[in-house]
Design an enzyme around this catalytic site. Sequence first.
Site, PDB file in Angstrom:
ATOM      1  CE  LYS A  96      -9.220   2.332   1.870  1.00 40.83           C
ATOM      2  NZ  LYS A  96      -9.049   3.487   1.115  1.00 40.83           N
ATOM      3  CG  HIS A  99      -2.487   0.834  -3.058  1.00 37.21           C
ATOM      4  ND1 HIS A  99      -1.635   1.467  -4.060  1.00 37.21           N
ATOM      5  CD2 HIS A  99      -3.616   0.306  -3.768  1.00 37.21           C
ATOM      6  CE1 HIS A  99      -2.495   1.379  -5.061  1.00 37.21           C
ATOM      7  NE2 HIS A  99      -3.657   0.858  -4.806  1.00 37.21           N
ATOM      8  CG  HIS A 102       0.616   3.728   1.156  1.00 41.67           C
ATOM      9  ND1 HIS A 102       0.337   5.059   1.706  1.00 41.67           N
ATOM     10  CD2 HIS A 102      -0.748   3.393   0.948  1.00 41.67           C
ATOM     11  CE1 HIS A 102      -0.803   5.237   1.982  1.00 41.67           C
ATOM     12  NE2 HIS A 102      -1.641   4.311   1.551  1.00 41.67           N
TER      13      HIS A 102
END
Length: 549
Positions: A96, A99, A102
């Site tokens: 991923k 984001h 985080h």
Amino acid sequence: AVPVLKKQLSLFVSFNLFLVGNSHFIFQLKQDNVVEHISAARGIINFKVNRKLLAQKLLEPFGNGENDKFGLNSELFNTLTTGTTLVEYSSPNIAKKFHAGHLRSTIIGNFIANLKQSLGNDVIRMNYLGDWGMQFGLLGAGFGQFGSPEKLKQNPLQHLFEVMLYSKLFVFFAFQVYVRVNKEAENNEDMKQAARDFFRQLEQHESHVVSLWQQFRDITVKEYQDIYERLGVHFDVYSGESFHQDQAQEVVQQLQSRGLLKTSEKGTGVVDLSPNRDMTNVCTVLRSDGTTLYITRDIAAAINRKEKYSFDEMIYVTDKSQENHFSQLFQILLAMGHSWADGCRHVSFGLVQGMKTRAGEVVFLEDVLDEARARMLNNMSQSNTTKELENPEDTAEKVGISALIIQDFKGPLQSDYKFNWDRMLQAQGDTGVFLQYTHARLCRSEISSIDTFSFWILYPLIYSTCTAILQHLLRYDEVLYQSAQDLQPKHLVNFLLKLCHLIASAHRELPVKGSPEAVAQARLRLFSGACSVLANGMRILGITPVNKM
């Protein structure tokens, strides 16, 4: 905390206290070159400390080249945990894009690691990647249907960053596959079964499945490292759930041998954490098909870390939604006989609300960093000093990240807060930009002309503004002590912001240019000490000080 007044007494003043009867005290204070004046009225004893001597004692470390050690030798720290501290933070999921959610874990964990290291602890900075679990069953099954192994092998980065985002950034193709396959699995039982089968093959180490998983992991970690470099964050260890897959099965066996593992009505393996052992509060550690869960691997990871690193304390930094998870983790470890789990701690934090760029809703951290740099560069372009910078974009990047960190750290970590670009990037007020501006201005007042540390130089530091700065600097160890106790950065942030406001007042009231030689040198000495403390505090917060802006 030790009040400034008490510190001054402990540093300079000797006095004897005698108790006479039960109703009153008799104080015998000896007036000397430290205490200039003593008076008593209405049961209160007042004394005036020699300000010149206070300045001399406080600023001596900066004259002796011990700028980085100021405030770190305090007796306050004797009661704090020493030894080895392991901090687990950031911990994104692989396959991923990084984001924006985080960001908090990353900068908070970095602050805690910096703080512990500055206080003399041996710190292990660990990034525990989410690189295992049923989601990789979904990813693997989805990639088999939607992905292209040939393209991934020939040019992995081009294949993984296929789709342009906001005309500049790329969407992680593996993430796109993950989203598509989740939608597919919602209404497709065959896909769900394919995901379960893929993950089971992954746990059984079937080579073609492990090879695909390893490619996803390697490509993701490389991208994350680029983001961490921009943030000024580094890790000593990149670990992950995958490292403890076999050990997780050993944990299941240990739980079973200790009589802690029960079987639920659904056929899952659980640990009963209810006080009365009536199964009203259970923690699932094993699926009905025999595969492990996140907490099973967390138990195995904690045990392995203790054996490998012999830590004295371990700190987990995640959002507050995982508070119950870590409470269960620590309870299970203690139930297994691991008393060292008392030294484990979860630092939780709230959510960021309303984080948007000009392009709209923010998903990826890279968008946030790019936007902060662009906005800061635009603001700096209005200043004449920007034209003198060798690398304006690099300065804008550092100042923009400072603004992000200070906005995040100003309040209690557990509180949610609303993201605000305009307020965050203000040059005036309690912002990271204000910290950087103050530091850059202090750097323009370097004391290269002062070669010796003479007592007479400090004579002009008797003004109330100077004394206010000196007394504030004297509180630096208290602030670090308080931060080390509750691991909240707000104490240090508020200290540094107040220091900047005091310095701003001093610049207005106590000019250096045009002042007599002794006065100018004394003020430069004071500004130099303040600059060092400001820079040291900023580095603990994870901020890189800029020398010009």
